[in-house]
Design an enzyme around this catalytic site. Structure first.
Site, PDB file in Angstrom:
ATOM      1  N   ALA B  72     -53.606 -31.979 -20.709  1.00 35.39           N
ATOM      2  CA  ALA B  72     -53.984 -33.336 -21.076  1.00 35.39           C
ATOM      3  C   ALA B  72     -53.391 -33.066 -22.617  1.00 35.39           C
ATOM      4  CB  ALA B  72     -55.335 -33.591 -21.259  1.00 35.39           C
ATOM      5  N   ASN B 101     -37.618 -39.766 -20.519  1.00 37.51           N
ATOM      6  CA  ASN B 101     -38.996 -40.165 -19.644  1.00 37.51           C
ATOM      7  C   ASN B 101     -39.427 -41.141 -20.672  1.00 37.51           C
ATOM      8  OD1 ASN B 101     -42.019 -40.101 -19.654  1.00 37.51           O
ATOM      9  ND2 ASN B 101     -41.431 -39.274 -17.672  1.00 37.51           N
ATOM     10  N   ASN B 129     -42.587 -43.704 -17.126  1.00 33.15           N
ATOM     11  CA  ASN B 129     -43.905 -42.964 -16.805  1.00 33.15           C
ATOM     12  C   ASN B 129     -44.935 -44.076 -16.980  1.00 33.15           C
ATOM     13  OD1 ASN B 129     -45.851 -41.464 -16.726  1.00 33.15           O
ATOM     14  ND2 ASN B 129     -45.454 -40.297 -18.572  1.00 33.15           N
ATOM     15  N   CYS B 132     -49.085 -41.371 -16.166  1.00 24.29           N
ATOM     16  CA  CYS B 132     -49.685 -40.228 -17.011  1.00 24.29           C
ATOM     17  C   CYS B 132     -51.142 -40.374 -17.032  1.00 24.29           C
ATOM     18  CB  CYS B 132     -49.253 -40.213 -18.323  1.00 24.29           C
ATOM     19  SG  CYS B 132     -49.624 -38.828 -19.209  1.00 24.29           S
ATOM     20  N   ILE B 193     -44.023 -36.388  -7.771  1.00 24.80           N
ATOM     21  CA  ILE B 193     -45.227 -37.107  -8.172  1.00 24.80           C
ATOM     22  C   ILE B 193     -45.526 -36.629  -9.655  1.00 24.80           C
ATOM     23  CG2 ILE B 193     -46.251 -36.969  -5.834  1.00 24.80           C
ATOM     24  CD1 ILE B 193     -47.889 -34.614  -6.892  1.00 24.80           C
ATOM     25  N   THR B 195     -48.745 -35.473 -12.265  1.00 24.47           N
ATOM     26  CA  THR B 195     -49.870 -34.578 -12.095  1.00 24.47           C
ATOM     27  C   THR B 195     -50.892 -35.381 -11.572  1.00 24.47           C
ATOM     28  OG1 THR B 195     -50.636 -35.039 -14.355  1.00 24.47           O
ATOM     29  CG2 THR B 195     -49.375 -33.133 -14.114  1.00 24.47           C
ATOM     30  N   GLY B 219     -48.311 -27.236 -10.659  1.00 28.69           N
ATOM     31  CA  GLY B 219     -48.155 -25.839 -10.379  1.00 28.69           C
ATOM     32  C   GLY B 219     -48.270 -25.936  -8.644  1.00 28.69           C
ATOM     33  N   GLY B 267     -40.974 -28.122 -12.688  1.00 32.42           N
ATOM     34  CA  GLY B 267     -41.895 -28.289 -13.752  1.00 32.42           C
ATOM     35  C   GLY B 267     -42.631 -27.038 -14.497  1.00 32.42           C
TER      36      GLY B 267
END
Lengths: 259, 304
Positions: B72, B101, B129, B132, B193, B195, B219, B267
Site C-alpha cells: 500500500a 501510468n 490507473n 489502485c 490485472i 493487485t 507476485g 512486476g
C-alpha cells in the site's frame, strides 16, 4: 551498482546469534564505501521471496564481509549457507557516510549496528572513540578489531554484563561533555535501532554537533524504485519531503529527519 | 538463430518485443538502469503520476506473504510536471517507448494529466490507473463501476490522441463487462490485472500490518487468477490486452499470451531479480523457435 552471483568463501558464527559471512563480490567490494549496503537474494528461501538488505561490515581484496544477527525467517535460512554456495548480490547501494572530516569522530553503535561503523573506522584518517551498547555482553561485537586499529572503545549494556550498566547514550553523554570541555568539536556516526538513533540525534542537537544516522527500514527493491522504505525529511529551508532510505539514504544527518 | 518477429503493436504503442514492466515496480526506469539495459525492453511503464506531487501512505507500506507481497505505497510521486522535467529527459534519451501510468481523484484530473502528457515527446501511451486499491479517493472506486469506467475513458479519449490503456481491477464479478465498457468508450488496449485487494493482521498486536490497513497482493500467488481473467477478457476484447500478474519466468508470460494477451508486464519479480524482463524476452524467443513459430503474435489467443 552491480548484480552479481557471489561465492561464499567463509561463513562463521562469531558469537551467540551473530554470524560473519564473507562473499567474493569483486567490483561490488572494490567500489563499496562505508555506510553503503548490499541487497541479498537468500538461496533456500522459497521461490519469490524478497531480497534482504545488509550493511557492509568490511571489504578486503574483492571480499565482501557481512556481520548479521539471525532475527527472522530470511537470516535463519541464510545461517545455513556453506562455503562454495552462491548468493545473488546487488550493490553497493545507498549514499554512504561522509568521509573527509575535520573534527573528532565518535562512532555510536547499537548491537550489530557496529557493522557499517567498522568499515567507516577503517577509512577515517583520524582515530576516535567507539561507543557501543547492547542488551548484554552477547550483543557487543568485534570491539577488539577497533582497538587493534587504535580506536578507544566504550561499552554499555542494559544488564551490566559488559562495560557500564545502562544505555549507549549514558557513556555517549560523557564523551560529549569531554569534547565540550576541551573546546573541540565532534561528529557522530550512528547505527542502531530507531529509538537509539532518535535519542542520539537529540543529544547531538543539544551539543551542537552533527550526527550521521544510518537508518534501517524494511526494503523491497533496494534501488529507489518501489518507495516502500521512505522517511519524512526536512530541507534546510524547513520544507519537508519524503525520501527513500535505500537510495537517498540510508545515511541522513539527524537534523534532516522528521521523526 | 532463425528470424522471429518479436514486435507487437499494443493499440498504437509499437513495442519491439512484447515485454514491459508493471507500473510501480520499476520506478521511472533510471533507478534500474545500472542493472538492466532498459533499451532492450518493449516499453517502460512508469510509476503512476497525478496532477501534483503526492506523498503516499505512512509506513509500513508493504509486507511479504507466501507467494508475493501486499503493498500500500499509496502512489507517491513527483506529479506530472515533476515527472516530465525530472524523468522524461533520461527516458527520451534512451529511446525506449514510455507508457505513463496516470491517476487522479476525479475525471477532470485524469484529463488534465493526459493533456499535459500529450505534447511530451517520448510518451508512447497512457495507462489509466482506475484500479489502485491503495488510495482513498478515486482508484478502485473508478474501476469497479463499469459506467464510471466508460465515462472516465471517454473523457480522457476526448483530450488526447495517445494510445489509452485502462488498467482493470481484478475484484469485479465479470471482467468482460469492464472490457466492453472500456473499449466502447475508446480504449486502444486494456491492461490487467492490478493487485488484488488484500489484508494482513499481526496477531500479537491484533493490528493490521499495513498503515493503510489494506493493500494489494502481487507476485506469483496472483498469476493463475490473472490468467483466468485475461482469458475471459480475451473472449470479448476487440483491442489488444497487456497482461500482468505474477510473471517470474518466460513460461508465465507465454501462458498469458496463449490466454489472449498481446503483450505482458513483469512486476514484483523485478524486485527479486531485475534481469527478469530480459530473461522473459529471451525465453519467449526460445519457445517460439522450439515450437516452429515465426512471430510472437502467433501465440496470442492460441489456447486449444
Amino acid at each position: 551498482m552491480f548484480d552479481f552471483l557471489c561465492e561464499v568463501i567463509e561463513h562463521d558464527e562469531v558469537s551467540k546469534e551473530y554470524c560473519l559471512l564473507k562473499l567474493f563480490a569483486g567490483e561490488i567490494a572494490h567500489t563499496a564505501r562505508p555506510g553503503q549496503f548490499v541487497h541479498l537474494r537468500i538461496p533456500g528461501l522459497e521461490q519469490g521471496s524478497l531480497r534482504r538488505p545488509f550493511s557492509i561490515f568490511n571489504t578486503d581484496k574483492g571480499l565482501l564481509w557481512i556481520l548479521y544477527k539471525s532475527v527472522g525467517r530470511g537470516t535463519e535460512v541464510m545461517k545455513k549457507l556453506e562455503p562454495g554456495e552462491e548468493v545473488k548480490v546487488i550493490g553497493p547501494l545507498g549514499n554512504g557516510f561522509p568521509l573527509q572530516r575535520e573534527v573528532e569522530s565518535i562512532l555510536v553503535a547499537g548491537g550489530y549496528g557496529v557493522a557499517p561503523l567498522y568499515f567507516l573506522a577503517t577509512r577515517l584518517k583520524r582515530k576516535g572513540v567507539l561507543v557501543v551498547g547492547g542488551r548484554s555482553a552477547d550483543d557487543i561485537l568485534v570491539t577488539d578489531m577497533f582497538v587493534g586499529m587504535g580506536w578507544r572503545v566504550v561499552v554499555a549494556t542494559v544488564d551490566g554484563s559488559s562495560g557500564v550498566k545502562g544505555l549507549v547514550t549514558d557513556p555517549l553523554l560523557d564523551e560529549l561533555k569531554r569534547v565540550e570541555a576541551t573546546g573541540g568539536g565532534c561528529e557522530l556516526f550512528v547505527c542502531g535501532p530507531d529509538g537509539m538513533l532518535r535519542a542520539v540525534g537529540e543529544l547531538a542537537r543539544q551539543y551542537g554537533c552533527k550526527a550521521w544516522l544510518s537508518l534501517d527500514k524494511h526494503m523491497v527493491c533496494g534501488v529507489g524504485a518501489c518507495l516502500a522504505c521512505v522517511q519524512k525529511l526536512r530541507r534546510s529551508d524547513g520544507s519537508t519531503w519524503v525520501g527513500r532510505v535505500c537510495s537517498d539514504g540510508p545515511i541522513f544527518e539527524a537534523g534532516e529527519i522528521v521523526w | 538463430m532463425s528470424l522471429i518477429e518479436m514486435s507487437v503493436n499494443l493499440g498504437g504503442v509499437r513495442m519491439k518485443n512484447p515485454v514491459t514492466v508493471a507500473s510501480g515496480t520499476f520506478g521511472y526506469g533510471q533507478e534500474y538502469a545500472d542493472l538492466v539495459d532498459i533499451t532492450r525492453l518493449g516499453a517502460v511503464t512508469v510509476k503512476g503520476v497525478r496532477n501534483r506531487p503526492w506523498e503516499g501512505n505512512d509506513l509500513p507500506r508493504h509486507v511479504e506473504v507466501p507467494g508475493g507481497m501486499v503493498n500500500a505505497i499509496g502512489l507517491q510521486g513527483p506529479g506530472v510536471d515533476g515527472f516530465i522535467t525530472q524523468y522524461m529527459p533520461f527516458l527520451r534519451e534512451k529511446g525506449v517507448p514510455v507508457i505513463v501510468n496516470i491517476w487522479g481523484t476525479d475525471i477532470e484530473e485524469y484529463c488534465e494529466v493526459a493533456r499535459k502528457l500529450s505534447d511530451v515527446p517520448g510518451v508512447a501511451g497512457l495507462e489509466l490507473n482506475i484500479s489502485c486499491p491503495n488510495v482513498k479517493e478515486g482508484g478502485n472506486a473508478f474501476g469497479t463501476d463499469p459506467q464510471v469506467v466508460a465515462e472516465l475513458v471517454g473523457a480522457v479519449r476526448a483530450v488526447t490522441v495517445l494510445p489509452l490503456i485502462p488498467k482493470l481491477a481484478p475484484n469485479v464479478p465479470d471482467i468482460r463487462v469492464f472490457v466492453r465498457a472500456a473499449q466502447d468508450a475508446g480504449a486502444d488496449a486494456i491492461s490487467l490485472i492490478n493487485t488484488i485487494p488484500a489484508m494482513v493482521i499481526d496477531i500479537e498486536t491484533r493490528k493490521p500490518v499495513l498503515s493503510n490497513r489494506v493493500g494489494g497482493l502481487s507476485g506469483a500467488a496472483v498469476h493463475p487468477v490473472a490468467v483466468k481473467l485475461v482469458w475471459e477478457a480475451s473472449q470479448v476484447a476487440k483491442v489488444p490486452l497487456l497482461a500482468m500478474g505474477g510473471i517470474s519466468t518466460a513460461g508465465d508470460a507465454i501462458e498469458f499470451m496463449i490466454a489472449g494477451a498481446t503483450a505482458v508486464a513483469v512486476g514484483t519479480a523485478n524486485f527479486i531479480d531485475p534481469s527478469t524482463p530480459l530473461r522473459v524476452i529471451a525465453g519467449i524467443r526460445e519457445y517460439l523457435e522450439r515450437h516452429g513459430m515465426h512471430a510472437v503474435g502467433e501465440l496470442t489467443g492460441s489456447l486449444v
